[in-house]
Design an enzyme around this catalytic site. Structure first.
Site: not given
Length: 320
Positions: A162, A186, A255, A258, A281, A290
């Protein structure tokens, strides 16, 4: 056309001090990232602006909302064309705000509990063609900034990072001999990701010229022209410029790299679980989006991988 409120000004209302105390709680007690706190502020200010437009001066806007009021707000936003994903985030911000109000004995219920935003179609992410991206990455630059930008592109694509993860990398986070990188994703969750050969070569070229730009005590792997840690917005602008100068046929952003990393890796390996781990994730359903998986492919992976789904191998003397 409906009035856009993408960046609402902070309203002045009886609730403003409460909102600021709540944001301070998020930043200092829960230690959420600056980006997350900014998103909460945007969402709560968005709702406060709407309430201020309802013509009820002196009211305690957000803190006095009931379920019916929240439903009116979400219906209004939905009519404006706001996506279900954005509305769900705004409802999540409201739920968090009311949880804090309850803790502070400033509310008796959480009216946002149980409310769900209208669903909107999920858009499949765009990706770069692997050969096209490879052609963009092959030329070797002499300019230090272009060397840095190429190293960032290689690392994005090599490790599926990210934007926030890339700019936070320090020199000590990457093990060049082992080809590994430690990142904080995250929710402050750490993970280790591999760094491919081409990315390591690009980073080594950058490290050879980094001292000409970096401040003496700067720990960041990637620095700006001013010598400090590079800013996320600078990365976005530089990648877009890098792509134009390399003759790319489309806009390049972090992104997209990614997405391309995940899609190309899954196409080659078929290992959904590994891609999930590399992307960081929590939910495998997010990885499915994704990587462009359709349900048939997902079911095939499940049938092959789950111990209760795999077909029992037939013994030599068994008949079908």
């Amino acid at each position: 056309m409906p009035k856009r409120l993408d960046a609402p000004a902070a309203p002045t209302s009886i609730d403003t001090p409460r909102i600021e105390r709540f944001l301070a709680h998020l930043a200092h007690e829960r230690q959420l990232s600056e980006h997350t706190v900014r998103a909460y502020r945007h969402d709560l200010n968005q709702i406060a602006v709407w309430l201020a437009d309802q013509g009820e001066p002196g009211a305690e806007p957000i803190a006095s909302l009931d379920e019916a009021g929240i439903r009116r707000y979400t219906a209004w936003r939905h009519r404006q064309g706001v996506s279900g994903k954005t509305l769900q985030r705004e409802l999540s911000s409201l739920r968090g705000f009311y949880r804090w109000l309850l803790r502070e004995n400033q509310a008796v219920a959480n009216p946002a509990v149980g409310l769900r935003a209208p669903k909107s179609p999920r858009k499949l992410p765009h990706t770069f063609d692997a050969d096209q991206l490879g052609a963009l990455l092959d030329p070797v630059d002499e300019d230090p900034l272009m060397i840095r930008d190429t190293a960032m592109v290689e690392l994005f694509y090599s490790s599926g990072l990210r934007l926030a993860e890339l700019v936070s990398i320090d020199l000590g986070d990457i093990d060049m001999s082992e080809g590994e990188l430690g990142v904080i994703g995250k929710g402050s969750k750490s993970r280790r990701v591999p760094v491919g050969r081409k990315a390591r070569e690009a980073i080594e070229r950058w490290l050879a010229v980094r001292s000409a730009l970096a401040d003496r005590d700067e720990r960041a792997l990637f620095v700006s022209l001013r010598g400090g840690r590079i800013h996320p917005r600078t990365v976005e602008k530089r990648l877009a410029r890098w792509a134009v100068e390399r003759g790319a046929s489309r806009h390049l952003h972090p992104h997209l790299l990614r997405h391309s990393f995940a899609s190309h890796l899954l196409e080659s390996s078929g290992d959904l679980r590994a891609v999930q781990e590399l992307l960081g994730h929590t939910d495998i359903g997010t990885t499915q989006i994704y990587t462009h998986l359709d349900f048939q492919h997902l079911a095939q992976v499940y049938d092959q991988a789950h111990p209760r789904a795999r077909k029992k191998a037939s013994k030599p003397d068994e008949r079908p």
